[in-house]
Motif scaffolding. Structure first.
Motif, PDB file in Angstrom:
ATOM      1  N   GLU A 287       0.827  -1.207   0.000  1.00 54.63           N
ATOM      2  CA  GLU A 287       0.000   0.000   0.000  1.00 54.63           C
ATOM      3  C   GLU A 287       0.861   1.257   0.000  1.00 54.63           C
ATOM      4  N   LYS A 290       2.141   1.681  -3.456  1.00 55.74           N
ATOM      5  CA  LYS A 290       1.070   2.146  -4.329  1.00 55.74           C
ATOM      6  C   LYS A 290       0.864   3.651  -4.191  1.00 55.74           C
ATOM      7  N   ARG A 291       0.864   4.127  -2.940  1.00 54.07           N
ATOM      8  CA  ARG A 291       0.650   5.561  -2.718  1.00 54.07           C
ATOM      9  C   ARG A 291       1.769   6.377  -3.344  1.00 54.07           C
ATOM     10  N   ARG A 293       3.732   5.469  -5.813  1.00 51.44           N
ATOM     11  CA  ARG A 293       3.641   5.361  -7.266  1.00 51.44           C
ATOM     12  C   ARG A 293       2.501   6.220  -7.801  1.00 51.44           C
ATOM     13  N   GLY A 294       1.338   6.202  -7.086  1.00 53.50           N
ATOM     14  CA  GLY A 294       0.204   6.992  -7.521  1.00 53.50           C
ATOM     15  C   GLY A 294       0.497   8.482  -7.500  1.00 53.50           C
ATOM     16  N   ASP A 298       0.405  10.741 -10.801  1.00 55.26           N
ATOM     17  CA  ASP A 298      -0.476  11.913 -10.858  1.00 55.26           C
ATOM     18  C   ASP A 298       0.311  13.167 -11.240  1.00 55.26           C
ATOM     19  N   ARG A 341     -11.262  -0.485  -5.603  1.00 52.58           N
ATOM     20  CA  ARG A 341     -10.183  -1.375  -5.186  1.00 52.58           C
ATOM     21  C   ARG A 341     -10.345  -2.756  -5.810  1.00 52.58           C
ATOM     22  N   GLU A 344      -9.260  -2.520  -9.390  1.00 50.74           N
ATOM     23  CA  GLU A 344      -7.795  -2.465  -9.457  1.00 50.74           C
ATOM     24  C   GLU A 344      -7.189  -3.845  -9.195  1.00 50.74           C
ATOM     25  N   ASN A 348      -4.790  -5.926 -11.723  1.00 49.50           N
ATOM     26  CA  ASN A 348      -3.442  -6.342 -11.322  1.00 49.50           C
ATOM     27  C   ASN A 348      -3.263  -7.854 -11.416  1.00 49.50           C
ATOM     28  N   TRP A 361      -2.825   2.265 -11.165  1.00 50.05           N
ATOM     29  CA  TRP A 361      -3.182   2.958  -9.931  1.00 50.05           C
ATOM     30  C   TRP A 361      -4.611   3.481 -10.007  1.00 50.05           C
ATOM     31  N   ARG A 363      -7.342   6.436  -9.379  1.00 52.88           N
ATOM     32  CA  ARG A 363      -7.559   7.876  -9.195  1.00 52.88           C
ATOM     33  C   ARG A 363      -8.929   8.005  -8.520  1.00 52.88           C
TER      34      ARG A 363
END
Length: 548
Positions: A287, A290-291, A293-294, A298, A341, A344, A348, A361, A363
């Motif tokens: 997680e 992911k944050r 990378r997101g 963005d 989620r 996603e 994945n 990711w 949005r």
């Protein structure tokens, strides 16, 4: 599972009393011998002064630099065999000759892990012999401590599974919530049947009924269940891996049904708890990644990242940002849809199955999942469309009453083009919503649709549809006919009459009759290109107007 009885075997002592990590050096097939008591032998003491009863387990202390041994390991093995001992447990590694003697005399030979204290080992063995139930409880605590220490040392899920296999001497499998096998150990005796076993484990319907709803597994009465396998004489102990009251996976210990015992039950129960800790830790790390990378992606989409930084960040995520990419944007359509989620996670999982290379990711504000697919630079569109269709098929399989919209942008052959590809993909996805289609739409194929949608005079569009299609729509309503549906199929099949008949599931002559009726009722000639174009546009506009 084996019933608890008053008879204690060498295998019971190995699994329930000897230190975790004790290894069998010889006589692996003789561990079912009865054990009645235990005796400690110090190598420096003469064996002549020692008495030994039948079925005792001989514990041999290490030399530890003390006086020269009065008895060699060979002497001890022969003495134990002559006295009809159940097994010999050594503190020091035996010589090859001692191993050969143990095999010749058919007596099990085991070795304790380093730094084992022989008197403590003796005490534990005696505790088992006089209080089996109490020792099982104490052993459970030891097993849980050992497994959680593996997790705390960050040795990973694979080492957890290997440790459980060493404790049980059985096959151990850990699966995720979709029953994909993430780690396993396989005992040699199960190799021939493993394909059938694994096929059984992968089917959700084969889980015990109590465990099929992963949102309720935390409430079942028994944390470990025994289940027969579709192979004669084989069974498994299965336990859900639960974190935050939700099942995240399943742990199975697999062996012969008459060989699964109390220690296997303990390992399954405490192993599932240790796996839950490991999964929770892995999820927390995931997680966080992911944050990060997101946030980076963005920033990339608003033009706040230089090419050098993008390449450097890509290396951190083990992704080559210099490859040709196609932006894909997915969103749920309709009301009461699953979470973003879940969308996603499905994307994945399929990317992992197909070994595709992509950044994914969510949005949250836009309610969309974005995929940047590192596609084939020689055939980027068809390659990414194929992946998009795989997404659509999998989502339709998993969520039968749900629908998605998916758009693909133009290929981005450099990092500066990612923003444009993303904007194109959003437009294509929005058009997919209006067309109410689950199929992936590529922006390059949507020119006519975009042109129609850009026209602001709705009244003129409605008038054009009524003028072109009005007689056919009226006829369909009065006669409960399918002339409009026939025209749509005709254009979807590019004017191929045989394919159109197949799609409509009608005879070719029936289709020809309908086409003639269209000409007569609308007073048109479908053989004229201009007429076909007008009809096709009118049907497209009619569909868009009804969806918008």
């Amino acid at each position: 599972m084996n019933d608890v009885s008053t008879t204690i075997t060498v295998e019971d002592i190995r699994k329930l009393a000897l230190p975790l990590g004790t290894r069998v050096i010889a006589g692996d097939g003789l561990l079912g011998r009865t054990a009645t008591w235990t005796t400690v032998i110090y190598p420096e003491d003469p064996l002549a002064n020692k008495s030994l009863q039948q079925d005792e387990v001989v514990l041999v202390a290490g030399t530890n630099g003390r006086a020269k041994p009065g008895s060699t390991d060979i002497d001890i093995v022969r003495w134990a065999a002559d006295s009809k001992a159940s097994a010999v447990v050594l503190s020091d590694m035996p010589s090859p000759s001692a191993i050969a003697e143990a095999k010749a005399y058919n007596i099990p030979l085991l070795i304790l892990p380093p730094d084992s204290r022989i008197r403590m080992v003796e005490k534990t063995v005696v505790s088992l012999l006089v209080d089996r139930k109490g020792q099982i409880e104490r052993r459970g605590t030891q097993i849980y401590k050992q497994l959680t220490q593996i997790s705390s040392r960050n040795e990973g899920m694979a080492e957890l599974i290997n440790a459980m296999a060493r404790l049980t001497n059985k096959a151990v499998v850990i699966q995720d919530k979709r029953l994909h096998v993430t780690e396993h150990t396989l005992q040699p005796q199960f190799v021939a049947m493993w394909e059938d076993i694994e096929s059984f484990l992968r089917k959700m319907d084969n889980l015990p009924v109590e465990m099929q709803d992963r949102h309720r597994v935390a409430d079942i009465d028994q944390p470990v269940l025994m289940q027969s396998l579709p192979i004669t004489g084989m069974a498994r102990l299965v336990a859900p891996v639960v974190t935050k009251s939700v099942g995240r996976g399943y742990l199975s210990i697999i062996g012969h049904d008459n060989d699964l015992d109390d220690i296997d039950l303990l390992v399954a129960e405490h192993g599932a708890a240790a796996c839950a800790l490991e999964m929770a830790k892995l999820k927390a790390v995931s997680e966080t990644e992911k944050r990060l990378r997101g946030t980076f992606l963005d920033r990339l989409l608003i033009g706040d990242v230089s090419q050098q930084e993008a390449i450097r960040q890509g290396e951190r995520f083990e992704h080559d940002m210099t490859q040709t990419h196609v932006a894909m944007v997915l969103a749920w359509r309709g009301d009461n849809t699953p979470s973003m989620r879940r969308l996603e996670t499905t994307v994945n999982s399929l990317i992992e199955q197909q070994k595709a290379n992509a950044l994914v990711w969510i949005r949250e504000k836009e309610r969309e999942v974005v995929v940047f697919h590192a596609t084939n630079p020689e055939d980027p569109i068809d390659t990414s469309l194929k992946l998009g269709q795989a997404f659509s098929n999998e989502i339709r399989r998993m969520y039968q009453n749900q629908h998605i919209a998916m758009g693909l942008g133009q290929p981005a052959r450099d990092i500066a083009s990612w923003r444009t590809s993303y904007r194109d993909a959003v437009q294509a996805m929005e058009l997919a919503v209006r067309l109410q289609t689950d199929a992936p739409l590529y922006i390059g194929d949507l020119g006519v649709y975009q042109l129609i949608l850009s026209l602001s005079d709705r009244d003129k569009l409605v008038s054009f549809c009524e003028r072109t299609l009005g007689p056919l729509v009226d006829y369909d309503m009065r006669q409960n006919a399918d002339l409009i549906k026939t025209l749509e199929a005709f254009f979807n099949c590019h004017g191929n009459l045989s394919q159109t008949a197949d799609v409509l599931i009608v005879h070719r002559n029936t289709l020809l009759y309908r086409m003639n009726r269209i000409n007569e009722i609308a007073q048109i000639d479908l053989n004229r290109p201009e007429t076909r174009l007008a009809l096709h546009l009118a049907i497209t506009i009619r569909r868009l107007l009804s969806m918008n």
